[in-house]
Design a protein around this motif. Structure first.
Motif, short mmCIF file in Angstrom:
data_model
loop_
_atom_site.label_atom_id
_atom_site.label_comp_id
_atom_site.label_asym_id
_atom_site.label_seq_id
_atom_site.Cartn_x
_atom_site.Cartn_y
_atom_site.Cartn_z
N ASN A 161 0.81 -1.22 0.00
CA ASN A 161 0.00 0.00 0.00
C ASN A 161 0.84 1.27 0.00
OD1 ASN A 161 -2.60 -1.09 -0.16
ND2 ASN A 161 -2.54 -1.68 2.00
N ALA B 61 1.78 1.83 -3.60
CA ALA B 61 0.70 2.27 -4.47
C ALA B 61 0.11 3.61 -4.02
CB ALA B 61 -0.40 1.22 -4.52
N GLY B 62 0.40 4.01 -2.78
CA GLY B 62 -0.05 5.32 -2.31
C GLY B 62 -1.43 5.33 -1.67
N ALA C 196 0.79 5.37 -10.85
CA ALA C 196 0.34 4.42 -11.87
C ALA C 196 0.84 4.85 -13.25
CB ALA C 196 -1.19 4.32 -11.87
N PHE D 291 2.24 -0.67 -10.55
CA PHE D 291 0.97 -1.37 -10.59
C PHE D 291 0.85 -2.26 -9.37
CE2 PHE D 291 -1.73 -4.97 -11.48
CZ PHE D 291 -2.81 -4.41 -12.14
N LEU D 292 -0.24 -2.11 -8.65
CA LEU D 292 -0.51 -2.99 -7.51
C LEU D 292 -1.62 -3.96 -7.88
CD1 LEU D 292 -0.40 -3.88 -4.50
CD2 LEU D 292 -1.98 -2.02 -3.99
N ALA D 293 -1.31 -5.26 -7.84
CA ALA D 293 -2.37 -6.26 -7.97
C ALA D 293 -2.94 -6.44 -6.57
CB ALA D 293 -1.81 -7.56 -8.53
N PHE D 294 -4.19 -6.06 -6.40
CA PHE D 294 -4.78 -6.01 -5.06
C PHE D 294 -5.00 -7.40 -4.48
CE2 PHE D 294 -6.65 -1.62 -4.23
CZ PHE D 294 -5.89 -0.99 -5.21
N GLU E 37 -7.01 -8.89 -12.31
CA GLU E 37 -5.86 -8.06 -11.90
C GLU E 37 -4.69 -8.27 -12.85
OE1 GLU E 37 -7.71 -6.13 -9.58
OE2 GLU E 37 -5.71 -5.90 -8.73
N PHE F 133 -9.71 4.59 -4.52
CA PHE F 133 -8.27 4.28 -4.54
C PHE F 133 -7.97 3.28 -5.66
CE2 PHE F 133 -4.75 1.51 -2.88
CZ PHE F 133 -3.73 2.40 -3.18
N TYR F 134 -8.85 2.33 -5.82
CA TYR F 134 -8.65 1.31 -6.87
C TYR F 134 -8.56 1.99 -8.24
CZ TYR F 134 -9.35 -3.27 -9.16
OH TYR F 134 -9.20 -4.41 -9.89
N ARG G 171 -7.85 5.16 -8.88
CA ARG G 171 -6.67 6.02 -8.94
C ARG G 171 -5.40 5.20 -9.12
NH1 ARG G 171 -6.57 10.09 -4.05
NH2 ARG G 171 -5.01 11.12 -5.36
N SER G 172 -5.37 4.03 -8.49
CA SER G 172 -4.18 3.19 -8.59
C SER G 172 -3.98 2.66 -10.00
CB SER G 172 -4.27 2.01 -7.61
OG SER G 172 -5.09 1.00 -8.14
N ARG G 173 -5.00 2.86 -10.86
CA ARG G 173 -4.86 2.45 -12.26
C ARG G 173 -4.60 3.64 -13.18
NH1 ARG G 173 -3.92 -1.52 -9.76
NH2 ARG G 173 -5.18 -3.43 -9.76
N GLY G 174 -4.36 4.81 -12.56
CA GLY G 174 -3.97 5.97 -13.36
C GLY G 174 -5.08 6.98 -13.59
#
Lengths: 253, 439
Positions: free
Chosen positions: A47, A50-51, A78, A83-86, A157, B386-387, B389-392
């Motif tokens: 986390n 990914a921020g 990003a 890239f974070l795979a959740f 993902e 957040f999801y 945003r985490s993809r740009g």
């Protein structure tokens, strides 16, 4: 030169300090596995990278391609290639997978100075990438992760990762909740994305995943710090001896 | 409460009551007496507990002029939905403007036009309906419309008329010198077996203090089917009081979509009576309010006959210091066995200072029924944000995407695709404006 440089990182989440002086360097093309018992700070590390707004970096340094990552918004990271795979992919009712992925890819392409893809070109690209994770095309028309099985969510993902082509992929317990068949499909997808320009941090509780995604380095995270690093054989050692030695404060023999 | 408005309206009626045949004059007299006796409702009455009309009641409104400025068709085209071949009927401050209208497909005996003309030329088609659902007693605001509407829209669908192109009624409010009021009126008579889509589009040109007090009555004959979109998108300084009354006969189907995009004060009051066996009623609503806006949806679905079905879904987004009210009453009368009624209200609060009162109510007097209701109040899902945003996807775009997704459940039910898409666009722009104001 390292793509990612973490130095003496301290971070807080949920009101307590979770990471307590973590250091880690990842060079382009390397795959690092981070293992550790529950509560050791594995997901917090993911986390931080990914921020996620609820995680606060209190001290230390995180450089990505030489830039200070801590000051960057999640979307900026990003676009720069993280890239974070959740571990738990989020369901978003009312937004189709297709729309979501196209919006994400175009945001990133725009940032890279590339032309945005129209619906037709995007669909062509998505179709090709879906084959990597053996995903049914129908999934593109469905709402993001809504009603997906655990395996479908994880494949989604990896599909996103394949489409967005990050420089650093962080896989947060991508193996959790997967049966062996799904694990093989997901691993195959991840392996096909390995390249000399792409680095990966594979976070896992179990050694099993590392039979399929073979890392270059293995790190053991405990109490918010990396307590041991080694090659891929360290994973097998952990599998045999478990994490009990950490609690006893001794290194495994 | 100061009631300059009451005096002004009653005086204007005495000076210049709108014309009409004798039966209409009688209806108007009864209406103005009801309004004069009661005045504007106050929060002391239960139905108006959360919506205070004092700012309206203390304003001396003047009646909006027939045509204030020269308008051309291009201006209307910009307002309407040019994406599909739809018949546009324009009413300026309540009066029909044939020169601005473009009636395209008047199929199979469909009549659309001036209500004033129809009450003189076709009284047998108007008198039995006008004011029968929107009664004056106990409803002073609707009574004010009945007393003062100069003209309005009359839609008549003869038996078994099926009209595919939507009937687009534009209620255009034009400002006068000071605060002006207009009283748009619509009467839809759908005879048995007929089917049509009616869009009531409330718009304004120019930013000025305005009051729109509209009344719409919809009659559905046996097995008639009406899809009805009410789109309220007047200026930021407009107040909008709307009364919609629907009566459904046997096996008829009414689908209403009420979209409110803001204004200082909006009150949508709906009463739908399922007055025949097997009638189906669907009420969908979406509202957006920001700044200090106030939006109140006050609905009643009255199951008066057996085997009826109703589904009501209202959703809203409230930002800034906006206030939302949802009050939904579902009545199941003793005879209305085998009724199935479902009611939902969902709200998204985007700021600490936004507020909503949600009051779903069921009154079940029959014993063999299936009814449910529920309401939720929540914020944008932080994890989803957040999801994305985490993809740009940039933060504001991610918020707009989630809000649109929230609205899709409602707009997705509009059956005509180009109309649905246009309303989606309007909503997205409105939601983005709300977020921009907050930022």
């Amino acid at each position: 030169m390292s793509l990612l440089e973490i130095e003496d990182l301290h971070a807080r989440a949920g009101g307590s300090e979770i990471l307590k002086g973590l250091s880690l360097g990842v060079r382009p093309g390397e795959v690092h596995a981070v293992m550790g018992p529950n509560g050791s700070g594995k997901s917090t590390l993911a986390n931080v990278l990914a921020g996620r707004p609820s995680v606060e970096v209190t001290s230390g340094k995180v450089l990505f391609g030489g830039r200070n990552l801590v000051e960057m918004a999640p979307e900026e990271r990003a676009r720069e290639g993280i890239f974070l795979a959740f571990q738990y992919p989020v369901e978003i009712p009312g937004v189709t997978n297709l729309y979501f992925l196209k919006a994400a890819l175009n945001a990133i392409r725009k940032h890279r100075g590339e032309a945005e893809l129209d619906a037709m070109d995007f669909l062509k690209l998505a179709r090709e990438k879906m084959k990597l994770v053996e995903m049914d095309e129908k999934m593109m028309g469905r709402a993001v992760n809504e009603g997906f099985s655990g395996g479908e969510k994880k494949r989604n993902e990896v599909l996103q990762m394949a489409i967005l082509e990050p420089r650093l992929a962080v896989l947060d317990e991508t193996d959790s909740g997967l049966d062996i068949d799904a694990l093989k499909i997901v691993s195959k997808g991840v392996n096909s994305l390995r390249s000399p320009e792409r680095s990966m941090i594979v976070i896992t509780h179990y050694q099993r995943l590392l039979d399929y995604i073979v890392p270059d380095f293995v790190h053991v995270l405990a109490g918010g710090r990396i307590v041991r690093s080694g090659g891929k054989e360290l994973a097998s050692e952990l599998e045999e001896q478990g994490y009990a030695w950490i609690e006893k404060g001794a290194a495994p023999r | 409460m100061s009631d300059d408005a009451r005096e002004a309206f009653v005086a204007s009626f005495e000076v210049a009551a709108p014309d009409g045949p004798a039966w209409l004059q009688a209806l108007r007299k009864e209406a103005i007496s009801a309004f004069a006796a009661e005045g504007f409702p106050t929060p002391r009455s239960e139905a108006w507990r959360y919506t205070n009309l004092a700012p309206i009641a203390r304003t001396a409104w003047t009646t909006a002029p027939a045509t204030a400025v020269a308008l051309d068709r291009a201006a209307i085209e910009r307002l309407s939905f040019p994406v599909f071949a739809c018949s546009v009927f324009v009413f300026v401050n309540g009066r029909f403007e044939p020169a601005l209208s473009t009636p395209r497909a008047l199929a199979g005996g469909l009549e659309v036009g001036s209500l004033a003309a129809a009450s003189i030329e076709r009284p047998a088609l108007v008198e039995p309906y006008l004011g029968r659902l929107a009664r004056s007693e106990g409803a002073p605001v609707a009574a004010l419309n009945t007393a003062l509407f100069a003209d309005g829209a009359f839609v008549h669908l003869p038996a078994n008329t099926v009209v595919d192109a939507p009937i687009h009624i534009v209620h255009l409010a034009l400002p006068g010198g000071g605060p002006t009021a207009s009283h748009p009126r619509t009467l839809v008579v759908a005879e048995h077996g007929s089917r049509a889509t009616v869009i009531e589009d409330f718009v304004s040109l120019g930013e000025a203090r305005m009051l729109t007090n509209s009344v719409t009555e919809v009659f559905l004959g046996d097995a008639a089917s009406i899809e009805h979109v009410s789109l309220q998108r007047e200026g930021a300084d407009a107040a909008h009081l709307a009364a919609l009354r629907v009566r459904q006969s046997r096996d008829s189907r009414y689908t209403g979509h009420g979209i409110s995009l803001g204004g200082t004060l909006t009150r949508n009051e709906i009463v739908a009576v399922l007055d025949g066996i097997g009638a189906e009623c669907e009420l969908n609503g979406f509202y957006v309010a920001s700044g200090k806006e106030h939006v109140d949806n006050h609905t009643t679905i009255d199951h008066a006959s057996p085997h009826g079905t109703s589904r009501e879904t209202y959703k809203g987004v409230l930002d800034g210091e906006a206030r939302g009210v949802f009050s939904g009453r579902v009545i199941v009368r003793p005879d209305a066995q085998k009724t199935s009624a479902q009611q939902t209200n969902k709200n998204l609060l985007l700021s600490r200072d936004a507020e909503v009162d949600s009051r779903p109510q069921l009154e079940i007097l029959a014993d063999d029924v299936k009814c449910s209701h529920g309401s939720t109040i929540g914020q944008l899902d932080e994890d989803a944000l957040f999801y994305l945003r985490s993809r740009g996807i940039e933060s504001v775009a991610a918020q707009a995407l989630l809000m649109r997704a929230f609205a899709t459940e409602i707009t997705g039910r509009i059956s005509i695709a180009p109309l649905r898409e246009r309303i989606d666009e309007l909503l997205l722009a409105r939601l983005a404006r709300a977020r921009a104001e907050a930022a």
